[in-house]
Design a protein around this motif. Sequence first.
Motif, PDB file in Angstrom:
ATOM      1  N   SER A 194       0.845  -1.193   0.000  1.00 25.89           N
ATOM      2  CA  SER A 194       0.000   0.000   0.000  1.00 25.89           C
ATOM      3  C   SER A 194       0.882   1.245   0.000  1.00 25.89           C
ATOM      4  CB  SER A 194      -0.882  -0.001   1.247  1.00 25.89           C
ATOM      5  OG  SER A 194      -0.069   0.143   2.416  1.00 25.89           O
ATOM      6  N   ALA A 195       0.245   2.401  -0.085  1.00 23.41           N
ATOM      7  CA  ALA A 195       0.995   3.657  -0.006  1.00 23.41           C
ATOM      8  C   ALA A 195       1.726   3.752   1.324  1.00 23.41           C
ATOM      9  CB  ALA A 195       0.048   4.840  -0.195  1.00 23.41           C
ATOM     10  N   ALA A 196       1.072   3.278   2.399  1.00 27.11           N
ATOM     11  CA  ALA A 196       1.711   3.307   3.723  1.00 27.11           C
ATOM     12  C   ALA A 196       2.920   2.377   3.757  1.00 27.11           C
ATOM     13  CB  ALA A 196       0.702   2.908   4.793  1.00 27.11           C
ATOM     14  N   ASP A 197       2.815   1.240   3.087  1.00 31.12           N
ATOM     15  CA  ASP A 197       3.942   0.307   3.030  1.00 31.12           C
ATOM     16  C   ASP A 197       5.122   0.930   2.287  1.00 31.12           C
ATOM     17  OD1 ASP A 197       2.756  -1.906   4.393  1.00 31.12           O
ATOM     18  OD2 ASP A 197       1.617  -2.383   2.589  1.00 31.12           O
ATOM     19  N   TRP A 198       4.852   1.537   1.142  1.00 31.12           N
ATOM     20  CA  TRP A 198       5.930   2.169   0.386  1.00 31.12           C
ATOM     21  C   TRP A 198       6.600   3.263   1.212  1.00 31.12           C
ATOM     22  CZ3 TRP A 198       8.084  -0.168  -3.424  1.00 31.12           C
ATOM     23  CH2 TRP A 198       7.361  -0.958  -4.306  1.00 31.12           C
ATOM     24  N   ALA A 199       5.774   4.037   1.937  1.00 31.83           N
ATOM     25  CA  ALA A 199       6.325   5.112   2.756  1.00 31.83           C
ATOM     26  C   ALA A 199       7.208   4.566   3.871  1.00 31.83           C
ATOM     27  CB  ALA A 199       5.194   5.953   3.341  1.00 31.83           C
ATOM     28  N   ALA A 200       6.877   3.356   4.345  1.00 33.53           N
ATOM     29  CA  ALA A 200       7.656   2.706   5.408  1.00 33.53           C
ATOM     30  C   ALA A 200       8.795   1.860   4.842  1.00 33.53           C
ATOM     31  CB  ALA A 200       6.746   1.833   6.264  1.00 33.53           C
ATOM     32  N   ASN A 201       8.980   1.895   3.528  1.00 36.52           N
ATOM     33  CA  ASN A 201      10.013   1.126   2.835  1.00 36.52           C
ATOM     34  C   ASN A 201       9.790  -0.379   2.956  1.00 36.52           C
ATOM     35  OD1 ASN A 201      12.243   1.273   1.090  1.00 36.52           O
ATOM     36  ND2 ASN A 201      13.668   0.818   2.744  1.00 36.52           N
ATOM     37  N   ARG A 202       8.546  -0.768   3.161  1.00 32.78           N
ATOM     38  CA  ARG A 202       8.212  -2.192   3.181  1.00 32.78           C
ATOM     39  C   ARG A 202       7.937  -2.627   1.746  1.00 32.78           C
ATOM     40  NH1 ARG A 202       5.239  -0.477   8.048  1.00 32.78           N
ATOM     41  NH2 ARG A 202       3.344  -0.325   6.767  1.00 32.78           N
ATOM     42  N   VAL A 203       8.915  -3.251   1.166  1.00 34.51           N
ATOM     43  CA  VAL A 203       8.869  -3.583  -0.255  1.00 34.51           C
ATOM     44  C   VAL A 203       8.931  -5.098  -0.421  1.00 34.51           C
ATOM     45  CG1 VAL A 203       9.854  -1.411  -1.023  1.00 34.51           C
ATOM     46  CG2 VAL A 203      11.387  -3.278  -0.383  1.00 34.51           C
ATOM     47  N   PRO A 204       8.439  -5.619  -1.543  1.00 35.08           N
ATOM     48  CA  PRO A 204       8.436  -7.072  -1.748  1.00 35.08           C
ATOM     49  C   PRO A 204       9.846  -7.668  -1.664  1.00 35.08           C
ATOM     50  CG  PRO A 204       6.984  -6.014  -3.336  1.00 35.08           C
ATOM     51  CD  PRO A 204       7.732  -4.915  -2.640  1.00 35.08           C
ATOM     52  N   GLY A 205       9.926  -8.833  -1.041  1.00 33.54           N
ATOM     53  CA  GLY A 205      11.198  -9.532  -0.894  1.00 33.54           C
ATOM     54  C   GLY A 205      11.252 -10.270   0.426  1.00 33.54           C
ATOM     55  N   TYR A 206      12.305 -10.997   0.612  1.00 34.48           N
ATOM     56  CA  TYR A 206      12.469 -11.817   1.821  1.00 34.48           C
ATOM     57  C   TYR A 206      12.472 -10.963   3.085  1.00 34.48           C
ATOM     58  CZ  TYR A 206      14.637 -15.334   4.916  1.00 34.48           C
ATOM     59  OH  TYR A 206      14.920 -16.218   5.941  1.00 34.48           O
ATOM     60  N   GLY A 207      12.992  -9.744   3.000  1.00 36.52           N
ATOM     61  CA  GLY A 207      13.093  -8.893   4.181  1.00 36.52           C
ATOM     62  C   GLY A 207      11.759  -8.581   4.817  1.00 36.52           C
ATOM     63  N   VAL A 208      10.720  -8.400   3.999  1.00 41.84           N
ATOM     64  CA  VAL A 208       9.423  -8.057   4.578  1.00 41.84           C
ATOM     65  C   VAL A 208       8.813  -9.260   5.308  1.00 41.84           C
ATOM     66  CG1 VAL A 208       7.756  -8.581   2.724  1.00 41.84           C
ATOM     67  CG2 VAL A 208       7.437  -6.562   4.148  1.00 41.84           C
ATOM     68  N   ILE A 209       9.236 -10.471   4.971  1.00 51.28           N
ATOM     69  CA  ILE A 209       8.774 -11.644   5.726  1.00 51.28           C
ATOM     70  C   ILE A 209       9.355 -11.612   7.133  1.00 51.28           C
ATOM     71  CG2 ILE A 209       8.812 -14.168   5.839  1.00 51.28           C
ATOM     72  CD1 ILE A 209       8.814 -14.217   2.801  1.00 51.28           C
ATOM     73  N   THR A 210      10.620 -11.226   7.263  1.00 50.70           N
ATOM     74  CA  THR A 210      11.190 -11.022   8.595  1.00 50.70           C
ATOM     75  C   THR A 210      10.395  -9.963   9.341  1.00 50.70           C
ATOM     76  OG1 THR A 210      13.399 -11.627   7.812  1.00 50.70           O
ATOM     77  CG2 THR A 210      13.276 -10.338   9.844  1.00 50.70           C
ATOM     78  N   ASN A 211       9.971  -8.928   8.644  1.00 48.10           N
ATOM     79  CA  ASN A 211       9.163  -7.875   9.253  1.00 48.10           C
ATOM     80  C   ASN A 211       7.834  -8.429   9.745  1.00 48.10           C
ATOM     81  OD1 ASN A 211       8.013  -5.368   9.944  1.00 48.10           O
ATOM     82  ND2 ASN A 211       8.952  -4.341   8.212  1.00 48.10           N
ATOM     83  N   ILE A 212       7.218  -9.306   8.981  1.00 51.19           N
ATOM     84  CA  ILE A 212       5.971  -9.931   9.386  1.00 51.19           C
ATOM     85  C   ILE A 212       6.156 -10.739  10.664  1.00 51.19           C
ATOM     86  CG2 ILE A 212       4.301 -11.734   8.754  1.00 51.19           C
ATOM     87  CD1 ILE A 212       4.717 -10.831   5.807  1.00 51.19           C
TER      88      ILE A 212
END
Length: 257
Positions: A194-212
């Motif tokens: 979402s726009a909020a995700d982009w603003a938080a630099n939450r982008v597709p990839g393995y890293g966002v799974i760690t974030n989850i």
Amino acid sequence: MKLYAALLLFALVFLLESVTAQDVTQVISRDLFETMFKHRNQFYSYDAFIAAARFFNGFGTSGDFTMRKRELAAFFGQTSHETTGGWDGAPDGRYAWGYVFIEEQNDRQAYCDGGWPCAPGKNYYGRGPIQLTHNYNYKQAGDNGAIRRDLINNPELVATDATISFQTAIWFWMTPQGNKPSSHDVILGRWSPSAADWAANRVPGYGVITNIINGGIECGQGPHPASGERIGFYKRYCDLFGLNYGPNLNCRDQRPF
């Protein structure tokens, strides 16, 4: 009659080939499992993993063969960190030591949060491959149609029944958590930030799974050793599967969900 029999045989062969092609055993063999987890606790058996995986439609069977391998590399990368027994200088390297511990090794707490049931004398600390924690996760996992076990009154099942243990980890992987997407959708490229995700630099990839999984502790604060270990396991499994690593492995510049 002969034509009918021939058509029926063709249909049966096609059905069997389709089922086989979509089975997780086509992605990870017993020999590869043994190579990946050569120092594991024997509780975490190949048969238990395969039995658990087959309860969840699409897990390790979605997309093309490369995508299926990438999902398992990511799943095992994250869960190997959660259960790691590795250390610097360990035989075969620290990333050959996933799936050693079954239960949380640090300060165990009750993790009984208000608004959700708890059973007298029961604690909901980390257990199993994903280190399932908190009463609400035990409740939701147990109520899932693939598991259907009373984990509120019997949380120890996650540490004593290997199939249930793997099931809880796969349930967590496949299920969106609050405002977070599922790890399954992220690794398959089905998540659109979402726009909020982009603003938080939450982008597709393995890293966002760690974030989850553990963003509140490991993400958005520069390099973190735990996040780095998750990446180390993932890279090892990608190497064994013959995969490139893909983009955005780290969450150090992402704000937590």
